[in-house]
Design a protein around this motif. Structure first.
Motif, PDB file in Angstrom:
ATOM      1  N   VAL A 284      37.264  40.910  50.901  1.00 57.84           N
ATOM      2  CA  VAL A 284      38.615  41.263  51.356  1.00 57.84           C
ATOM      3  C   VAL A 284      39.597  41.301  50.199  1.00 57.84           C
ATOM      4  CG1 VAL A 284      40.492  40.671  52.929  1.00 57.84           C
ATOM      5  CG2 VAL A 284      38.125  40.272  53.628  1.00 57.84           C
ATOM      6  N   SER A 285      39.543  40.318  49.326  1.00 57.18           N
ATOM      7  CA  SER A 285      40.501  40.284  48.213  1.00 57.18           C
ATOM      8  C   SER A 285      40.276  41.459  47.271  1.00 57.18           C
ATOM      9  CB  SER A 285      40.404  38.958  47.456  1.00 57.18           C
ATOM     10  OG  SER A 285      39.122  38.785  46.896  1.00 57.18           O
ATOM     11  N   ARG A 286      39.019  41.840  47.022  1.00 57.41           N
ATOM     12  CA  ARG A 286      38.752  42.994  46.168  1.00 57.41           C
ATOM     13  C   ARG A 286      39.258  44.278  46.818  1.00 57.41           C
ATOM     14  NH1 ARG A 286      33.599  40.812  46.012  1.00 57.41           N
ATOM     15  NH2 ARG A 286      32.612  42.723  46.790  1.00 57.41           N
ATOM     16  N   PHE A 287      39.071  44.399  48.112  1.00 56.94           N
ATOM     17  CA  PHE A 287      39.562  45.576  48.824  1.00 56.94           C
ATOM     18  C   PHE A 287      41.082  45.684  48.687  1.00 56.94           C
ATOM     19  CE2 PHE A 287      41.437  47.489  52.608  1.00 56.94           C
ATOM     20  CZ  PHE A 287      40.734  48.685  52.723  1.00 56.94           C
ATOM     21  N   LEU A 288      41.780  44.589  48.905  1.00 52.90           N
ATOM     22  CA  LEU A 288      43.244  44.624  48.853  1.00 52.90           C
ATOM     23  C   LEU A 288      43.746  44.860  47.430  1.00 52.90           C
ATOM     24  CD1 LEU A 288      43.980  41.763  51.374  1.00 52.90           C
ATOM     25  CD2 LEU A 288      44.613  44.172  51.655  1.00 52.90           C
ATOM     26  N   GLU A 289      43.028  44.348  46.445  1.00 52.85           N
ATOM     27  CA  GLU A 289      43.426  44.588  45.056  1.00 52.85           C
ATOM     28  C   GLU A 289      43.331  46.076  44.733  1.00 52.85           C
ATOM     29  OE1 GLU A 289      45.238  42.260  42.162  1.00 52.85           O
ATOM     30  OE2 GLU A 289      44.495  41.776  44.148  1.00 52.85           O
ATOM     31  N   GLU A 290      42.309  46.732  45.290  1.00 48.38           N
ATOM     32  CA  GLU A 290      42.167  48.165  45.070  1.00 48.38           C
ATOM     33  C   GLU A 290      43.225  48.951  45.845  1.00 48.38           C
ATOM     34  OE1 GLU A 290      39.965  51.737  43.600  1.00 48.38           O
ATOM     35  OE2 GLU A 290      40.880  49.854  42.930  1.00 48.38           O
ATOM     36  N   VAL A 291      43.622  48.480  47.021  1.00 53.30           N
ATOM     37  CA  VAL A 291      44.741  49.109  47.733  1.00 53.30           C
ATOM     38  C   VAL A 291      45.999  49.037  46.874  1.00 53.30           C
ATOM     39  CG1 VAL A 291      46.266  48.966  49.745  1.00 53.30           C
ATOM     40  CG2 VAL A 291      43.802  48.656  50.043  1.00 53.30           C
ATOM     41  N   LEU A 292      46.244  47.879  46.277  1.00 57.19           N
ATOM     42  CA  LEU A 292      47.413  47.709  45.410  1.00 57.19           C
ATOM     43  C   LEU A 292      47.394  48.668  44.230  1.00 57.19           C
ATOM     44  CD1 LEU A 292      47.600  43.822  45.450  1.00 57.19           C
ATOM     45  CD2 LEU A 292      49.394  45.353  46.275  1.00 57.19           C
ATOM     46  N   ARG A 293      46.209  48.981  43.730  1.00 57.89           N
ATOM     47  CA  ARG A 293      46.108  49.943  42.630  1.00 57.89           C
ATOM     48  C   ARG A 293      46.198  51.379  43.136  1.00 57.89           C
ATOM     49  NH1 ARG A 293      43.029  53.708  40.406  1.00 57.89           N
ATOM     50  NH2 ARG A 293      41.551  53.560  42.140  1.00 57.89           N
ATOM     51  N   PHE A 294      45.422  51.684  44.138  1.00 54.87           N
ATOM     52  CA  PHE A 294      45.219  53.067  44.574  1.00 54.87           C
ATOM     53  C   PHE A 294      46.427  53.642  45.313  1.00 54.87           C
ATOM     54  CE2 PHE A 294      43.567  56.162  47.690  1.00 54.87           C
ATOM     55  CZ  PHE A 294      42.884  57.035  46.853  1.00 54.87           C
ATOM     56  N   ASP A 295      47.044  52.860  46.177  1.00 54.79           N
ATOM     57  CA  ASP A 295      48.187  53.347  46.964  1.00 54.79           C
ATOM     58  C   ASP A 295      49.157  52.189  47.166  1.00 54.79           C
ATOM     59  OD1 ASP A 295      49.771  55.098  48.309  1.00 54.79           O
ATOM     60  OD2 ASP A 295      48.426  55.404  50.008  1.00 54.79           O
ATOM     61  N   GLU A 347      35.392  47.108  38.341  1.00 52.31           N
ATOM     62  CA  GLU A 347      35.606  45.937  37.491  1.00 52.31           C
ATOM     63  C   GLU A 347      36.921  46.073  36.727  1.00 52.31           C
ATOM     64  OE1 GLU A 347      33.684  43.306  37.446  1.00 52.31           O
ATOM     65  OE2 GLU A 347      32.220  44.153  38.851  1.00 52.31           O
ATOM     66  N   GLY A 348      37.525  44.939  36.410  1.00 53.43           N
ATOM     67  CA  GLY A 348      38.722  44.939  35.567  1.00 53.43           C
ATOM     68  C   GLY A 348      39.905  45.647  36.191  1.00 53.43           C
ATOM     69  N   ASN A 349      40.186  45.344  37.444  1.00 52.47           N
ATOM     70  CA  ASN A 349      41.269  46.026  38.154  1.00 52.47           C
ATOM     71  C   ASN A 349      42.619  45.413  37.792  1.00 52.47           C
ATOM     72  OD1 ASN A 349      42.921  47.375  39.914  1.00 52.47           O
ATOM     73  ND2 ASN A 349      41.657  47.035  41.719  1.00 52.47           N
ATOM     74  N   LYS A 350      43.172  45.836  36.677  1.00 50.98           N
ATOM     75  CA  LYS A 350      44.451  45.307  36.199  1.00 50.98           C
ATOM     76  C   LYS A 350      45.600  46.190  36.694  1.00 50.98           C
ATOM     77  CE  LYS A 350      42.698  41.918  33.746  1.00 50.98           C
ATOM     78  NZ  LYS A 350      42.918  40.505  34.097  1.00 50.98           N
ATOM     79  N   GLN A 351      45.813  46.180  38.008  1.00 46.28           N
ATOM     80  CA  GLN A 351      46.887  46.996  38.577  1.00 46.28           C
ATOM     81  C   GLN A 351      48.249  46.401  38.215  1.00 46.28           C
ATOM     82  OE1 GLN A 351      48.803  45.534  41.043  1.00 46.28           O
ATOM     83  NE2 GLN A 351      47.508  43.808  41.572  1.00 46.28           N
ATOM     84  N   LEU A 352      49.263  47.272  38.269  1.00 43.32           N
ATOM     85  CA  LEU A 352      50.607  46.916  37.817  1.00 43.32           C
ATOM     86  C   LEU A 352      51.580  46.635  38.962  1.00 43.32           C
ATOM     87  CD1 LEU A 352      50.824  49.860  35.251  1.00 43.32           C
ATOM     88  CD2 LEU A 352      50.612  47.434  34.621  1.00 43.32           C
ATOM     89  N   THR A 353      51.088  46.671  40.193  1.00 38.31           N
ATOM     90  CA  THR A 353      51.974  46.720  41.352  1.00 38.31           C
ATOM     91  C   THR A 353      52.873  45.503  41.468  1.00 38.31           C
ATOM     92  OG1 THR A 353      50.358  48.100  42.485  1.00 38.31           O
ATOM     93  CG2 THR A 353      51.998  46.997  43.854  1.00 38.31           C
ATOM     94  N   PHE A 354      52.378  44.342  41.095  1.00 39.45           N
ATOM     95  CA  PHE A 354      53.207  43.139  41.198  1.00 39.45           C
ATOM     96  C   PHE A 354      54.017  42.887  39.927  1.00 39.45           C
ATOM     97  CE2 PHE A 354      50.160  41.499  44.591  1.00 39.45           C
ATOM     98  CZ  PHE A 354      51.052  41.751  45.619  1.00 39.45           C
ATOM     99  N   SER A 355      54.147  43.910  39.070  1.00 38.67           N
ATOM    100  CA  SER A 355      54.905  43.834  37.834  1.00 38.67           C
ATOM    101  C   SER A 355      54.185  42.909  36.842  1.00 38.67           C
ATOM    102  CB  SER A 355      56.346  43.380  38.106  1.00 38.67           C
ATOM    103  OG  SER A 355      57.144  43.479  36.954  1.00 38.67           O
ATOM    104  N   ALA A 356      54.919  42.431  35.854  1.00 41.26           N
ATOM    105  CA  ALA A 356      54.322  41.589  34.815  1.00 41.26           C
ATOM    106  C   ALA A 356      55.454  40.927  34.045  1.00 41.26           C
ATOM    107  CB  ALA A 356      53.452  42.426  33.868  1.00 41.26           C
ATOM    108  N   GLY A 357      55.088  39.960  33.247  1.00 45.84           N
ATOM    109  CA  GLY A 357      56.087  39.302  32.420  1.00 45.84           C
ATOM    110  C   GLY A 357      57.025  38.434  33.228  1.00 45.84           C
TER     111      GLY A 357
END
Length: 410
Positions: A284-295, A347-357
């Motif tokens: 589930v967590s991997r699926f949602l992480e990809e949702v955050l990246r993809f859309d 692998e290595g899904n470093k999406q930016l959706t939650f911002s950074a820094g």
């Protein structure tokens, strides 16, 4: 025909991107912009970051500032006549140092991973209630708007319990929150901010009354805790408290609503993933992480240059705007293999959706916990859930999500 002749001008692409049609499916337009590079100049004082590396570095660059009051004075003359932006610049999301660190420090412990883990039993209870609510609606046999009845209803219920917002008030907050989020989209005519202004005024009045009530009758909720901490420490003004509680209500309901709406739609589109969600908690967590990246629920963040600087070879003058199209960065082929394909196993899904820094999303842990808790429950209870027709998106690009999501529950 040469490559230069075939590329659409960035300004033309942006005009199409900001049209109602462009907002329905912005991804092809992001690729037209990417053809010009990871950092695209839109004019003398405006740049677009579309590459993953450019967005990621901009989120951490000390000279690329949030659009606080001082930066808005440089970029948006007349903004002080609009209460939507007046209130936005009073909260931590649209503040720079030292105000940002002061306000974030005050609120951060309540939404840390450790604190959020303690919310799990409450989130599970409300997730069960959200599914039971749909069961009652399913008895009628017709279609259900999942936005109104599920993807908004569940996150605002979580926030309502945390902040001690009366349950009867939660449905009425939906149009208020929705109107406020429109103020963050680009506007050429500030008069278009009037609906957001009215909504922000209404929310400010509501939160001020909530604070007064909880100060008179404190409880075990976060609002009461914030009031006690403010009154004892003096770290925040009363206006700081109200403005940031408003931000928590808006950001803590709209983005999780859109994440959950996109997750449900994508799961229905991919039955094989829906089945894995039902039976494999770790998936589930991997699926949602990809949702955050993809859309993702957030497509763009704005920064303003606080000084003259050079960024990826481009000279940027003080006061210039840098728009970070993080949804484009999330599909950068230089960072992700086959980025246009939804793949929860990448692998290595470093999406930016939650911002950074410094401005990394304060509510990220709660948003993840909530979605990870309720999505499997929904799909297990309604294995025949189907989206009706082609779901549309709101006429927004910064905060992007479904306006309606009609579905049959089976």
């Amino acid at each position: 025909m040469t490559e230069c002749q075939t590329l659409a001008e960035p300004l033309d692409v942006m005009i199409r991107l900001l049209s109602p049609e462009g907002k329905q499916n912005p991804y092809p337009l992001y690729e037209e912009l990417r053809a010009h590079g990871g950092l695209v100049r839109l004019g003398e004082t405006h740049l677009l970051a579309v590459g993953h590396e450019q967005c990621a570095r901009a989120l951490r660059h000390p000279a690329l500032l949030q659009t606080d009051a001082a930066m808005q004075d440089l970029r948006m003359p007349g903004w002080r006549e609009h209460s939507s932006w007046v209130w936005l610049t009073k909260n931590m999301l649209f503040s720079n140092e030292p105000d940002h660190e002061r306000m974030r420090r005050f609120f951060s412990s309540a939404f840390s991973a450790h604190s959020v883990a303690a919310f799990a039993p409450m989130v599970e209870r409300l997730a069960d209630e959200a599914v039971r609510h749909l069961e009652r609606l399913a008895a009628d046999g017709g279609s259900v708007d999942l936005v109104e009845e599920f993807t908004y209803r569940f996150p605002i219920a979580v926030l309502g319990e945390l902040l001690s917002i009366p349950e009867k008030d939660l449905p009425g907050l939906h149009p208020v929150i929705a109107a406020i989020t429109t103020s963050m989209d680009p506007v050429s005519d500030l008069g278009r901010l009037e609906p957001a202004d009215a909504a922000m005024d209404r929310l400010a009045e509501y939160v001020t009354e909530l604070v007064a009530l909880r100060r008179a009758e404190p409880g075990p909720d976060l609002t009461s805790a914030f009031i006690r901490a403010r009154d004892e420490s003096g770290d925040l003004t009363e206006e700081d408290l109200v403005a940031n509680l408003m931000a928590v209500i808006v950001a803590g309901s709209e983005a999780p609503q859109d994440l959950l709406g996109n997750a449900v739609r994508i799961a229905v589109e991919h039955p094989e993933y829906a089945e894995r969600i039902r039976r494999d908690p770790e998936f589930v967590s991997r699926f949602l992480e990809e949702v955050l990246r993809f859309d993702p629920p957030v497509h763009a963040l704005n920064r303003v240059a606080g000084e003259d600087l050079e960024f990826f070879g481009e000279k940027i003058t003080r006061g210039s705007a840098v728009t970070l199209l993080i949804a484009a960065g999330n599909r950068d082929p230089e960072r992700f293999s086959d980025p246009g394909r939804f793949d929860p196993d990448r692998e290595g899904n470093k999406q930016l959706t939650f911002s950074a820094g410094a401005h990394y999303c304060l509510g990220a842990a709660l948003a993840r916990l909530s979605a990870e808790t309720v999505l499997p429950r929904l799909l297990r209870r309604f294995p025949k859930l189907a989206v009706v027709g082609r779901p549309g998106f709101r006429d927004q690009i910064v905060q992007r999500g479904h306006d309606r999501l009609p579905a049959t529950l089976g």
